[in-house]
Design a protein around this motif. Sequence first.
Motif, PDB file in Angstrom:
ATOM      1  N   GLY A 148      37.212  23.408  38.998  1.00  0.00           N
ATOM      2  CA  GLY A 148      37.843  24.339  38.072  1.00  0.00           C
ATOM      3  C   GLY A 148      37.043  25.612  37.931  1.00  0.00           C
ATOM      4  N   ALA A 149      35.714  25.472  37.850  1.00  0.00           N
ATOM      5  CA  ALA A 149      34.861  26.655  37.734  1.00  0.00           C
ATOM      6  C   ALA A 149      34.969  27.509  38.984  1.00  0.00           C
ATOM      7  CB  ALA A 149      33.417  26.227  37.498  1.00  0.00           C
ATOM      8  N   ARG A 150      34.960  26.881  40.162  1.00  0.00           N
ATOM      9  CA  ARG A 150      35.087  27.652  41.412  1.00  0.00           C
ATOM     10  C   ARG A 150      36.411  28.392  41.463  1.00  0.00           C
ATOM     11  NH1 ARG A 150      32.619  23.050  43.808  1.00  0.00           N
ATOM     12  NH2 ARG A 150      34.668  22.252  44.409  1.00  0.00           N
ATOM     13  N   GLN A 151      37.446  27.762  40.949  1.00  0.00           N
ATOM     14  CA  GLN A 151      38.768  28.403  40.980  1.00  0.00           C
ATOM     15  C   GLN A 151      38.798  29.675  40.144  1.00  0.00           C
ATOM     16  OE1 GLN A 151      42.005  25.695  40.302  1.00  0.00           O
ATOM     17  NE2 GLN A 151      43.476  27.323  39.877  1.00  0.00           N
ATOM     18  N   VAL A 152      38.247  29.622  38.947  1.00  0.00           N
ATOM     19  CA  VAL A 152      38.280  30.815  38.099  1.00  0.00           C
ATOM     20  C   VAL A 152      37.289  31.860  38.576  1.00  0.00           C
ATOM     21  CG1 VAL A 152      39.094  29.526  36.101  1.00  0.00           C
ATOM     22  CG2 VAL A 152      36.642  29.895  36.385  1.00  0.00           C
ATOM     23  N   LEU A 153      36.203  31.429  39.257  1.00  0.00           N
ATOM     24  CA  LEU A 153      35.198  32.377  39.731  1.00  0.00           C
ATOM     25  C   LEU A 153      35.574  33.036  41.049  1.00  0.00           C
ATOM     26  CD1 LEU A 153      31.879  30.508  38.824  1.00  0.00           C
ATOM     27  CD2 LEU A 153      32.855  32.529  37.723  1.00  0.00           C
ATOM     28  N   GLY A 154      36.756  32.730  41.561  1.00  0.00           N
ATOM     29  CA  GLY A 154      37.228  33.408  42.759  1.00  0.00           C
ATOM     30  C   GLY A 154      37.669  34.837  42.505  1.00  0.00           C
ATOM     31  N   ASN A 155      37.744  35.225  41.236  1.00  0.00           N
ATOM     32  CA  ASN A 155      38.172  36.566  40.843  1.00  0.00           C
ATOM     33  C   ASN A 155      36.957  37.496  40.816  1.00  0.00           C
ATOM     34  OD1 ASN A 155      38.850  38.856  39.130  1.00  0.00           O
ATOM     35  ND2 ASN A 155      40.715  37.728  38.591  1.00  0.00           N
ATOM     36  N   LYS A 156      36.919  38.498  41.699  1.00  0.00           N
ATOM     37  CA  LYS A 156      35.762  39.404  41.788  1.00  0.00           C
ATOM     38  C   LYS A 156      35.562  40.203  40.510  1.00  0.00           C
ATOM     39  CE  LYS A 156      35.945  39.986  46.812  1.00  0.00           C
ATOM     40  NZ  LYS A 156      36.110  40.956  47.923  1.00  0.00           N
ATOM     41  N   ARG A 157      36.654  40.589  39.885  1.00  0.00           N
ATOM     42  CA  ARG A 157      36.525  41.360  38.658  1.00  0.00           C
ATOM     43  C   ARG A 157      35.920  40.508  37.549  1.00  0.00           C
ATOM     44  NH1 ARG A 157      41.373  44.789  35.649  1.00  0.00           N
ATOM     45  NH2 ARG A 157      40.041  45.778  34.083  1.00  0.00           N
ATOM     46  N   LEU A 158      36.314  39.228  37.485  1.00  0.00           N
ATOM     47  CA  LEU A 158      35.722  38.336  36.503  1.00  0.00           C
ATOM     48  C   LEU A 158      34.225  38.195  36.742  1.00  0.00           C
ATOM     49  CD1 LEU A 158      35.788  36.274  34.198  1.00  0.00           C
ATOM     50  CD2 LEU A 158      36.454  34.531  35.870  1.00  0.00           C
ATOM     51  N   LEU A 159      33.813  38.095  38.002  1.00  0.00           N
ATOM     52  CA  LEU A 159      32.386  37.981  38.303  1.00  0.00           C
ATOM     53  C   LEU A 159      31.612  39.182  37.797  1.00  0.00           C
ATOM     54  CD1 LEU A 159      32.451  36.507  41.933  1.00  0.00           C
ATOM     55  CD2 LEU A 159      31.761  35.350  39.827  1.00  0.00           C
ATOM     56  N   LEU A 160      32.164  40.384  37.963  1.00  0.00           N
ATOM     57  CA  LEU A 160      31.478  41.582  37.490  1.00  0.00           C
ATOM     58  C   LEU A 160      31.437  41.617  35.961  1.00  0.00           C
ATOM     59  CD1 LEU A 160      30.003  44.128  38.241  1.00  0.00           C
ATOM     60  CD2 LEU A 160      32.194  45.330  38.345  1.00  0.00           C
ATOM     61  N   VAL A 161      32.526  41.203  35.334  1.00  0.00           N
ATOM     62  CA  VAL A 161      32.553  41.142  33.873  1.00  0.00           C
ATOM     63  C   VAL A 161      31.512  40.144  33.373  1.00  0.00           C
ATOM     64  CG1 VAL A 161      33.955  40.368  31.912  1.00  0.00           C
ATOM     65  CG2 VAL A 161      34.924  41.937  33.593  1.00  0.00           C
ATOM     66  N   ALA A 171      32.247  49.440  32.540  1.00  0.00           N
ATOM     67  CA  ALA A 171      33.033  50.614  32.936  1.00  0.00           C
ATOM     68  C   ALA A 171      33.413  50.527  34.410  1.00  0.00           C
ATOM     69  CB  ALA A 171      32.230  51.886  32.656  1.00  0.00           C
ATOM     70  N   TYR A 172      32.475  50.088  35.251  1.00  0.00           N
ATOM     71  CA  TYR A 172      32.747  49.988  36.674  1.00  0.00           C
ATOM     72  C   TYR A 172      33.754  48.899  36.999  1.00  0.00           C
ATOM     73  CZ  TYR A 172      31.970  49.419  41.686  1.00  0.00           C
ATOM     74  OH  TYR A 172      32.159  49.325  43.036  1.00  0.00           O
ATOM     75  N   SER A 173      33.777  47.834  36.183  1.00  0.00           N
ATOM     76  CA  SER A 173      34.693  46.718  36.451  1.00  0.00           C
ATOM     77  C   SER A 173      36.155  47.129  36.419  1.00  0.00           C
ATOM     78  CB  SER A 173      34.455  45.586  35.443  1.00  0.00           C
ATOM     79  OG  SER A 173      34.937  45.938  34.152  1.00  0.00           O
ATOM     80  N   THR A 174      36.480  48.200  35.722  1.00  0.00           N
ATOM     81  CA  THR A 174      37.857  48.661  35.655  1.00  0.00           C
ATOM     82  C   THR A 174      38.346  49.219  36.977  1.00  0.00           C
ATOM     83  OG1 THR A 174      37.204  50.870  34.879  1.00  0.00           O
ATOM     84  CG2 THR A 174      37.629  49.193  33.203  1.00  0.00           C
ATOM     85  N   ARG A 175      37.423  49.502  37.891  1.00  0.00           N
ATOM     86  CA  ARG A 175      37.780  50.084  39.207  1.00  0.00           C
ATOM     87  C   ARG A 175      38.022  49.018  40.265  1.00  0.00           C
ATOM     88  NH1 ARG A 175      34.009  55.490  39.980  1.00  0.00           N
ATOM     89  NH2 ARG A 175      34.338  56.357  37.887  1.00  0.00           N
ATOM     90  N   ILE A 176      37.801  47.755  39.916  1.00  0.00           N
ATOM     91  CA  ILE A 176      37.960  46.668  40.876  1.00  0.00           C
ATOM     92  C   ILE A 176      39.285  45.968  40.621  1.00  0.00           C
ATOM     93  CG2 ILE A 176      37.027  44.463  41.665  1.00  0.00           C
ATOM     94  CD1 ILE A 176      34.274  45.443  40.993  1.00  0.00           C
ATOM     95  N   SER A 177      40.042  45.766  41.662  1.00  0.00           N
ATOM     96  CA  SER A 177      41.345  45.108  41.511  1.00  0.00           C
ATOM     97  C   SER A 177      41.186  43.604  41.589  1.00  0.00           C
ATOM     98  CB  SER A 177      42.290  45.588  42.609  1.00  0.00           C
ATOM     99  OG  SER A 177      41.738  45.304  43.884  1.00  0.00           O
TER     100      SER A 177
END
Length: 388
Positions: free
Chosen positions: A203-216, A382-388
């Motif tokens: 479950g953790a790996r699944q949610v951590l697949g989001n690059k924007r979440l990682l930066l946040v 601020a930078y995380s808003t630039r990542i899709s």
Amino acid sequence: MPEKDGKPGIRNVYALGFVSLFTDVSTEMINGYLPVFLVQELGATRALLGLIEGIGELANYFFRLVSGYISDRLGRRKALVFAGYSLSAVSKPLFAFAHSPWDALVVKALDRTGKGIRTSPRDALISQSIDEESSGKAFGLHRTIDQSGAMIGPLLATLLLPLIGPRNLFLVSFIPAVIALAILLAFVVDVKTESREARILKGARQVLGNKRLLLVLAAFAVMGLGYYDFSFLLVRSREVGVAADLVPLVYLAINLFHTAVGYPSGVLSDRVGKEKVLVGSLVFFALASIALARTENLAGFAVAVVLYGVFFGSYETVSRAILPRFAPPELRGTVYGVFYIATGLATLAGMTVVGYLWDTAGRAVAFTYSATLSLIAALLFAYSTRIS
């Protein structure tokens, strides 16, 4: 009554808010004086104070991960929420029997474990009670009701301390905690989701697949490495001349501004973007840190209290409201758990480092360090808003 889409709706948010209100009355009766009690009566250093608070928060955040996963797997939230509130209720009065900082550390860890067990399922339950578009409003509403208790608690402590002393105050804190449990049992509606059989790491790996979440999450972790909580302000208040019996009023002031900005910051984050509000909150933290680094008098300290209260109210609200976008409902508890364990590890390090720097290098170095890391975290948000 549930709403037409099957969600319990805003009534569940109100009910959980009042559970948190009475729990906060109990908690903040203690927290408004506990740091001074630890340093002046039990002999803790500032570094040890930071370690106690940091270990407490790590226990808190570790069990948020575990309970978030369990609640996802069960497809139910309320039982774990009740278990967590119950553990905290019976733990806090044990501070009355502490005779060393290590005794207090054990009690603090038990209390924060209870908070950890309840928080991820409770936050998931709030997020599933309303639509995602209104998450900022819902968490802001919950935070505002919650923090009303955080104002009542220090006020009660101020009134009761001269009459019964700190140890009896810790015992009396059990009464509002029991009221909170009664409200939870009677008025909070559970939300059932599909139970999951997957492992926690999957479950953790699944949610951590989001690059924007990682930066946040990286931004939250950097902030944690420079974080200090209200306890450092309370200890500093004694140094600038606040009488011991009036220290809970300093905590009351922090919570007053915390409460005042909680709901507005949640609504604002729904309108302008949650990352923007988080950036603003971290700027307030940096300014509070600079004020604490430089001030030598009550006037400057009062400015720091206001800035810190505004930071805490907006940061606490929006940091939780930003997470639902990164996971479906059945993984909502897991994403909150991952968030809390990442920030918990960082906070343990940060609280200990800030306390150590204060003891060894001086107040100015400690709080300048905190201001610097908070501004780095703001840039990452601020930078995380630039990542899709």
